[in-house]
Design a protein around this motif. Structure first.
Motif, PDB file in Angstrom:
ATOM      1  N   ALA A 178       0.411  -0.916  -0.457  1.00  0.00           N
ATOM      2  CA  ALA A 178       0.205  -0.438   0.286  1.00  0.00           C
ATOM      3  C   ALA A 178       0.721   1.092  -0.299  1.00  0.00           C
ATOM      4  CB  ALA A 178      -0.267  -0.321   1.250  1.00  0.00           C
ATOM      5  N   TRP A 179       0.298   2.143  -0.711  1.00  0.00           N
ATOM      6  CA  TRP A 179       0.654   4.348  -0.832  1.00  0.00           C
ATOM      7  C   TRP A 179       0.021   4.939   0.080  1.00  0.00           C
ATOM      8  CZ3 TRP A 179       0.843  -0.370  -3.841  1.00  0.00           C
ATOM      9  CH2 TRP A 179       2.157  -0.932  -4.150  1.00  0.00           C
ATOM     10  N   GLY A 180       0.916   5.718   0.049  1.00  0.00           N
ATOM     11  CA  GLY A 180      -0.227   7.007   0.472  1.00  0.00           C
ATOM     12  C   GLY A 180      -0.156   7.119   2.047  1.00  0.00           C
ATOM     13  N   PRO A 181      -1.004   8.210   2.086  1.00  0.00           N
ATOM     14  CA  PRO A 181      -1.305   8.691   4.052  1.00  0.00           C
ATOM     15  C   PRO A 181      -1.988   7.796   4.555  1.00  0.00           C
ATOM     16  CG  PRO A 181      -1.716  10.937   2.521  1.00  0.00           C
ATOM     17  CD  PRO A 181      -0.945   9.601   1.370  1.00  0.00           C
ATOM     18  N   GLY A 182      -2.827   6.836   3.759  1.00  0.00           N
ATOM     19  CA  GLY A 182      -3.442   5.775   4.587  1.00  0.00           C
ATOM     20  C   GLY A 182      -2.951   4.521   4.574  1.00  0.00           C
ATOM     21  N   ALA A 183      -1.744   4.240   3.406  1.00  0.00           N
ATOM     22  CA  ALA A 183      -0.975   2.943   3.474  1.00  0.00           C
ATOM     23  C   ALA A 183      -1.166   1.972   4.850  1.00  0.00           C
ATOM     24  CB  ALA A 183       0.151   2.951   3.193  1.00  0.00           C
ATOM     25  N   ALA A 184      -0.786   2.668   6.356  1.00  0.00           N
ATOM     26  CA  ALA A 184      -1.325   1.353   6.888  1.00  0.00           C
ATOM     27  C   ALA A 184      -2.259   0.708   6.933  1.00  0.00           C
ATOM     28  CB  ALA A 184      -0.244   2.295   8.115  1.00  0.00           C
ATOM     29  N   TRP A 185      -3.115   2.013   7.226  1.00  0.00           N
ATOM     30  CA  TRP A 185      -4.686   1.980   7.613  1.00  0.00           C
ATOM     31  C   TRP A 185      -4.766   0.664   6.545  1.00  0.00           C
ATOM     32  CZ3 TRP A 185      -9.463   1.121   5.719  1.00  0.00           C
ATOM     33  CH2 TRP A 185     -10.256   0.861   6.502  1.00  0.00           C
ATOM     34  N   ALA A 186      -4.993   0.469   5.340  1.00  0.00           N
ATOM     35  CA  ALA A 186      -5.539  -0.276   4.009  1.00  0.00           C
ATOM     36  C   ALA A 186      -4.524  -1.538   4.359  1.00  0.00           C
ATOM     37  CB  ALA A 186      -5.063   0.877   3.136  1.00  0.00           C
ATOM     38  N   LEU A 187      -3.367  -2.077   5.209  1.00  0.00           N
ATOM     39  CA  LEU A 187      -2.969  -2.947   5.244  1.00  0.00           C
ATOM     40  C   LEU A 187      -3.484  -3.890   6.441  1.00  0.00           C
ATOM     41  CD1 LEU A 187       1.217  -2.294   4.604  1.00  0.00           C
ATOM     42  CD2 LEU A 187      -0.382  -3.392   2.494  1.00  0.00           C
ATOM     43  N   ASP A 188      -3.788  -2.449   7.168  1.00  0.00           N
ATOM     44  CA  ASP A 188      -4.280  -3.500   8.512  1.00  0.00           C
ATOM     45  C   ASP A 188      -5.938  -4.230   8.073  1.00  0.00           C
ATOM     46  OD1 ASP A 188      -2.751  -2.601  10.006  1.00  0.00           O
ATOM     47  OD2 ASP A 188      -2.987  -1.035  10.845  1.00  0.00           O
ATOM     48  N   SER A 189      -6.310  -3.273   7.047  1.00  0.00           N
ATOM     49  CA  SER A 189      -7.696  -3.727   6.890  1.00  0.00           C
ATOM     50  C   SER A 189      -8.000  -4.933   5.960  1.00  0.00           C
ATOM     51  CB  SER A 189      -8.251  -2.839   6.089  1.00  0.00           C
ATOM     52  OG  SER A 189      -7.489  -2.512   4.769  1.00  0.00           O
ATOM     53  N   VAL A 190      -6.924  -5.798   5.065  1.00  0.00           N
ATOM     54  CA  VAL A 190      -6.505  -6.422   3.862  1.00  0.00           C
ATOM     55  C   VAL A 190      -6.817  -8.384   4.382  1.00  0.00           C
ATOM     56  CG1 VAL A 190      -5.244  -8.079   3.385  1.00  0.00           C
ATOM     57  CG2 VAL A 190      -4.803  -5.755   2.807  1.00  0.00           C
ATOM     58  N   PRO A 191      -6.969  -9.037   5.936  1.00  0.00           N
ATOM     59  CA  PRO A 191      -7.717  -9.634   6.307  1.00  0.00           C
ATOM     60  C   PRO A 191      -9.017  -9.127   6.605  1.00  0.00           C
ATOM     61  CG  PRO A 191      -5.835  -8.871   8.078  1.00  0.00           C
ATOM     62  CD  PRO A 191      -5.541  -7.957   6.877  1.00  0.00           C
ATOM     63  N   GLY A 192      -9.796  -8.077   7.092  1.00  0.00           N
ATOM     64  CA  GLY A 192     -10.629  -8.289   7.338  1.00  0.00           C
ATOM     65  C   GLY A 192     -11.070  -8.335   5.471  1.00  0.00           C
ATOM     66  N   LEU A 193     -10.693  -7.243   4.518  1.00  0.00           N
ATOM     67  CA  LEU A 193     -10.967  -7.003   3.199  1.00  0.00           C
ATOM     68  C   LEU A 193     -11.021  -8.999   2.350  1.00  0.00           C
ATOM     69  CD1 LEU A 193     -11.924  -5.103   1.011  1.00  0.00           C
ATOM     70  CD2 LEU A 193      -9.372  -5.333   0.440  1.00  0.00           C
TER      71      LEU A 193
END
Length: 289
Positions: free
Chosen positions: A50-65
């Motif tokens: 993931a890239w961008g200001p929300g990258a960490a949040w996006a990666l944390d969301s992957v299991p749920g996604l």
């Protein structure tokens, strides 16, 4: 089930590259992000970047996604067609994005219009008022949906120019005004999330279900009122199309897993034969590309 997050084949927030990686442009609580998820490898692992200001949040969301929170215990197929579909797709999971507005805005755009008209309107909205996804997302021609504060300021004539009529644009502006409280519904029970979504004028049973399927991962959410769902489920499981009342009665034994039945029917590729004329898109609204 990542494809449930896609809104039409030309969704500007969703891409699949030649290597099979799914790319998404998303607006997280921490800012826009580009998320790339590779297919399952030979070791049974999924890799994401993931890239961008929300990258960490996006990666944390992957299991749920990808459905890590989805629990099929208690679900019984109860029908040979569903048993076979589940046998062929034993690892199917219902994902949850954790982002309500991301699903709610396109669902409102899709209300009571043809898919062609809905997907075109959504593309125009994203291209005109969204932003390019960060990092390699720009090279992938990936976009992020408009922020709620942007949606609140879109003039009425611009909505018409995007082929989104006043009935739908008013609902989008309304939900944009309460976006923060709607995002918090992902922490509530599915029943309470449904109730709160439907307190908003213009958000009914169908829209709430479409949102909860994607953002909340609600296994009981069924898109009653959809042009195809009841007919397809009836044709696949009873040999003839249902109306919504018949579908609701038929699905009752599966509660609180009713949404898994249409999902399995869809995975099996079972759709009633399309013999009648298709609904024509409306042509009385101006279009701004």
């Amino acid at each position: 089930m990542l494809h449930q997050q896609r809104h039409g084949g030309a969704d500007p927030t969703f891409r699949i590259d030649p290597r099979g990686r799914v790319w998404r442009g998303i607006r997280t609580p921490e800012g826009p992000a580009t998320l790339a998820i590779a297919p399952l490898d030979r070791h049974g692992e999924v890799h994401a970047e993931a890239w961008g200001p929300g990258a960490a949040w996006a990666l944390d969301s992957v299991p749920g996604l990808l459905g890590a929170d989805d629990d099929w215990s208690g679900f019984e197929p109860r029908h040979p067609v569903l048993e076979e579909a589940w046998r062929r797709h034993p690892h199917v999971r219902l994902g949850r994005s954790g982002l309500v507005m991301e699903s709610l805005v396109p669902a409102i755009v899709e209300q009571k219009v043809t898919g062609q008209e809905a997907f075109a309107g959504f593309r125009r909205l994203v291209h005109r008022y969204g932003e390019r996804a960060p990092g390699p997302g720009r090279e992938m021609r990936l976009w992020v949906q408009p922020a709620p504060e942007t949606l609140r300021g879109v003039p009425s004539w611009e909505w018409l120019g995007m082929h989104i009529d006043p009935a739908r644009s008013r609902v989008i502006v309304t939900v944009a005004r309460v976006a923060d409280s709607l995002e918090r519904t992902v922490r509530l029970s599915h029943e309470e999330a449904d109730r709160r979504l439907r307190t908003i004028p213009g958000v009914g049973v169908w829209t709430s279900a479409e949102v909860r399927q994607r953002s909340h991962g609600d296994p009981d959410a069924v898109s009653f009122g959809d042009y195809h769902v009841a007919k397809d489920v009836g044709w696949a499981l009873r040999g003839g199309p249902f109306d919504d009342a018949e579908l609701e009665e038929f699905l009752e034994p599966w509660r609180p897993h009713r949404g898994r039945v249409p999902a399995l029917v869809g995975l099996a590729g079972l759709r009633r034969p399309r013999r009648g004329p298709r609904m024509a898109p409306r042509t009385h609204l101006p279009v701004r590309r």
